[in-house]
Scaffold this active site. Structure first.
Site, PDB file in Angstrom:
ATOM      1  N   GLU A 172       0.574  -1.526   0.148  1.00  0.00           N
ATOM      2  CA  GLU A 172      -0.084   0.027   0.141  1.00  0.00           C
ATOM      3  C   GLU A 172       1.035   1.161  -0.252  1.00  0.00           C
ATOM      4  O   GLU A 172       0.530   1.926   0.181  1.00  0.00           O
ATOM      5  CB  GLU A 172      -0.818  -0.117   1.935  1.00  0.00           C
ATOM      6  N   HIS A 198      -8.685  -4.042  -1.176  1.00  0.00           N
ATOM      7  CA  HIS A 198      -7.786  -3.945   0.027  1.00  0.00           C
ATOM      8  C   HIS A 198      -6.392  -2.818   0.292  1.00  0.00           C
ATOM      9  O   HIS A 198      -6.174  -1.810   1.237  1.00  0.00           O
ATOM     10  CB  HIS A 198      -6.974  -4.902   0.243  1.00  0.00           C
ATOM     11  N   GLU A 199      -5.982  -2.781  -0.901  1.00  0.00           N
ATOM     12  CA  GLU A 199      -4.876  -1.681  -0.381  1.00  0.00           C
ATOM     13  C   GLU A 199      -5.039  -0.013  -0.789  1.00  0.00           C
ATOM     14  O   GLU A 199      -4.883   0.491  -0.571  1.00  0.00           O
ATOM     15  CB  GLU A 199      -3.720  -1.911  -2.144  1.00  0.00           C
ATOM     16  N   HIS A 249      -5.968   0.844   2.522  1.00  0.00           N
ATOM     17  CA  HIS A 249      -4.539   0.566   3.595  1.00  0.00           C
ATOM     18  C   HIS A 249      -4.821   2.529   3.472  1.00  0.00           C
ATOM     19  O   HIS A 249      -3.783   3.388   4.445  1.00  0.00           O
ATOM     20  CB  HIS A 249      -3.628   0.337   2.012  1.00  0.00           C
ATOM     21  N   GLU A 289      -4.079  -4.242   9.544  1.00  0.00           N
ATOM     22  CA  GLU A 289      -4.902  -4.815   8.581  1.00  0.00           C
ATOM     23  C   GLU A 289      -6.601  -5.608   8.903  1.00  0.00           C
ATOM     24  O   GLU A 289      -7.199  -5.571   8.194  1.00  0.00           O
ATOM     25  CB  GLU A 289      -4.243  -6.435   8.092  1.00  0.00           C
ATOM     26  N   ASP A 326       7.727 -10.156  11.231  1.00  0.00           N
ATOM     27  CA  ASP A 326       6.580 -11.185   9.507  1.00  0.00           C
ATOM     28  C   ASP A 326       5.746 -11.966  10.055  1.00  0.00           C
ATOM     29  O   ASP A 326       5.039 -12.566   9.852  1.00  0.00           O
ATOM     30  CB  ASP A 326       7.692 -11.787   9.607  1.00  0.00           C
ATOM     31  N   TYR A 343      -5.645 -10.100   9.780  1.00  0.00           N
ATOM     32  CA  TYR A 343      -5.718  -9.482   8.697  1.00  0.00           C
ATOM     33  C   TYR A 343      -7.991 -10.144   9.569  1.00  0.00           C
ATOM     34  O   TYR A 343      -8.973  -9.248   8.892  1.00  0.00           O
ATOM     35  CB  TYR A 343      -6.490 -10.168   7.027  1.00  0.00           C
TER      36      TYR A 343
END
Length: 658
Positions: free
Chosen positions: A318, A342-343, A346, A365, A420, A428
């Protein structure tokens, strides 16, 4: 261009905590900078907030903080380096004598002040996750003083944020390509700065590259056609006046072309792929309009997409003004454009209001998945949106079953771990489920009013779970004890699993799909009985994702004859939709279906999207004597094509090829 006020007042609040990183909130006297075409809604000045320690940064911004980064770098495709200078604008508390930055595998040549006087610096121990703390020493700061620090440096060929592609790895096959991926903490491998999402920084750049290539960045382009830089090179200038988390500083250099969708949206990609990408992504303009109608103005000027070569490790990133996207979303039928929604979402949740640390990743998210679905509903209707919700619910169930309980909480504890590790469907899908629960109980109209206000109240600020709770209690719950009890917010955030007030989504469009799945998988019917050609992509994925209830881990649920029937009847070996190919290969490889190995090899060597690559190699690896030799062979061939984000994950499963 609306002018950002020169009067920037830092809300400097000293934390008593030692070590770790904190974030500051800045107050702007005047509107945020943005193009004249965008009229921002008036927003209240940000309130000062307490520092939050960031376990993934060495920085101490409560002592000295970076406010702006100016890059002047040259891209050397033969050496695979970016080299030049980063000029940092810094403020500090009175008497401060040290600035701490995050760096990883950077070659630092010199550090000076803006008068050219050398500044002493020291590099700390190299942490395999965090990199190094770089301590820069200087004369004591005076009250309210602002200084510039100039760092002459170069990246290394193995910089984890950067991928240098040979011409053969591009669609055109004639020119090299470079792109970056900074999330979560990889920006420190190409920009020496305070690399924490809570330390927002404006930035600008001058990038020199070979003249046959185009440079694009996640910022306003000041020289759309470049400017001569001598010796067959061209310089490109950019600026991002809004303060952003460092992971959103992004660059792409390659043979790319542009085609607009409307006056503020468009597509960049390699020329041979431009027409297909543009046609596929036409809904982007409508999505921006619908998003603004839901939760307020888009505050970043343009919204373009850069469709990257196949090795890009994520579905999308994003980056402000220019989403970086995988070519795997170009399916030919528009079926995978929810990634664009979705992006785009953001631009509000993540870029505008950002998690202060990676422990609160769900604030990026979870909000974005919720917002994405509302955009899809507004553009394509509630039925499509509910199908997406149900598929997400299935993904969440599989994630809940695979993770240790502590990692199924929204608020995570990632100290000592790679951030990560928190990028799972908990952040999400559980995050989105939490917000849908609030919407259902409080009512959509009331929830929408709160969420739009939330984005306005906290625009261009870092956010924590604690601040989120304070805001929703003040502006939505408003002392209603019964509502607070119904929402079960503390349980959602701090307890593992799913709270008792969650209602799973249901889609009527899946009723016939589920019946066809049971008839084929459980009752032994023919694949031809399923009305595959009449289903949309979401229904096809539902069919392929069907599993018997109570299926034991590692157990088969199909026979070799069923697998062959499925592959032949649905022509899955030649499927062009990446999501469907992935779903099929997860079934086939888990059943050791040898005819699908060739399909898996083509798929795994044609793109590097971690969402697909990591699970497929994991599935092969879990199949022991059958799957591990296949995984080892394919990975040896595919690994050089992948971005470090992807190889870092797959190496932990398969091991690095010898």
């Amino acid at each position: 261009m609306l002018r950002k006020s020169a009067g920037l007042v830092s809300a400097l609040m000293l934390s008593s905590a030692l070590g770790g990183c904190a974030y500051l909130t800045t107050r702007y006297e005047g509107p945020q900078g943005m193009p004249e075409a965008v009229t921002p809604a008036p927003a209240p000045a940000p309130a000062a907030v307490d520092y939050v320690r960031d376990a993934h940064s060495h920085a101490r911004p409560e002592i000295a903080r970076v406010h702006h980064v100016d890059l002047d770098l040259t891209a050397d495709f033969e050496a695979k380096t970016l080299s030049g200078k980063a000029t940092l604008d810094v403020t500090a508390q009175a008497g401060a004598r040290e600035l701490i930055l995050d760096v990883r595998n950077l070659d630092i040549r010199s550090i000076t002040d803006d008068q050219g006087r050398s500044l002493h610096h020291m590099l700390g121990a190299d942490d395999p996750i965090l990199g190094q703390a770089m301590r820069i020493h200087f004369p004591a700061f005076a009250e309210g003083e602002r200084r510039r620090i100039i760092i002459d440096y170069a990246t290394r060929p193995d910089a984890a944020a950067l991928q240098w592609l040979a011409p053969s790895q591009t669609a055109g096959g004639r020119h090299p390509y470079l792109f970056s991926q900074g999330q979560a903490i990889l920006t420190r491998t190409w920009v020496p700065t305070q690399d924490s999402p809570g330390i927002r920084q404006s930035w600008s750049a001058r990038i020199v590259a070979p003249s046959d290539l185009k440079v694009v960045m996640s910022a306003e382009a000041l020289t759309p056609n470049g400017e001569a830089a001598g010796d067959g090179r061209t310089a490109w200038r950019f600026r991002e006046p809004n303060a952003v988390p460092p992971y959103l500083i992004a660059i792409g250099v390659g043979d790319v072309a542009f085609e607009g969708i409307d006056e503020r949206t468009g597509v960049w990609t390699e020329p041979s792929r431009l027409h297909a990408a543009h046609d596929e992504l036409r809904p982007t303009a409508d999505m921006v309009d619908k998003a603004e109608a839901l939760y307020g103005p888009y505050r970043w000027g343009r919204y373009d997409l850069l469709v990257l070569p196949p090795s890009f490790p994520f579905g999308g990133m994003e980056n402000p003004r220019m989403t970086f996207a995988t070519p795997t979303i170009i399916a030919g039928d528009g079926s995978l454009v929810s990634l664009v929604a979705h992006e785009l979402a953001h631009s509000w949740s993540g870029n505008l209001v950002t998690n202060a640390t990676w422990d609160d990743f769900w604030l990026n998210e979870g909000f974005t998945v919720y917002f994405e679905n509302r955009i899809m509903e507004a553009v394509y209707g509630r039925d499509r949106a509910m199908q997406e919700q149900v598929l997400g619910w299935g993904d969440l169930q599989r994630t809940l079953a695979s993770l240790p309980p502590a990692d199924t909480r929204l608020k995570l504890e990632l100290t000592g771990r790679d951030p990560d590790d928190g990028m799972t469907d908990i952040a999400y899908e559980k995050g989105a489920a939490f917000l849908r629960t609030i919407e259902r109980i409080a009512g959509r109209e009331r929830f929408d009013a709160w969420l739009r206000g939330y984005f306005d109240r906290h625009a261009f600020q870092p956010m924590t779970t604690e601040r989120f709770l304070a805001d929703i209690r003040q502006h939505l719950i408003r002392g209603d004890a019964a509502l607070e009890q119904q929402l079960m917010m503390e349980t959602w955030i701090h307890q593992p699993g799913m709270p008792s007030n969650w209602v799973p989504p249901v889609s009527d469009a899946f009723t016939a799909v589920d019946a066809a799945a049971r008839a084929f998988y459980a009752d032994g019917g023919a694949a031809s009985a399923a009305p595959w050609s009449g289903w949309n992509t979401q229904q096809r994925l539902r069919f392929l994702n069907w599993r018997p209830e109570g299926l034991a881990a590692g157990a088969d649920w199909m026979t070799p004859a069923q697998l062959a029937d499925l592959e032949r009847t649905l022509d899955l070996a030649n499927e062009g939709n990446s999501e469907i190919t992935f779903a099929w290969l997860q079934i086939a490889l888990a059943h050791r279906y040898q005819p699908a190995v060739a399909t898996a090899e083509r798929f795994l060597t044609s793109m590097g999207r971690r969402k697909f690559v990591l699970p497929l190699f994991t599935t092969l690896w879990n199949e022991g004597d059958w799957g591990r030799p296949i995984a080892t062979r394919i990975y040896a061939q595919a690994r050089p094509l992948y971005h470090p984000v992807t190889t870092g994950s797959v190496d932990a499963v398969v091991g690095r090829p010898q």
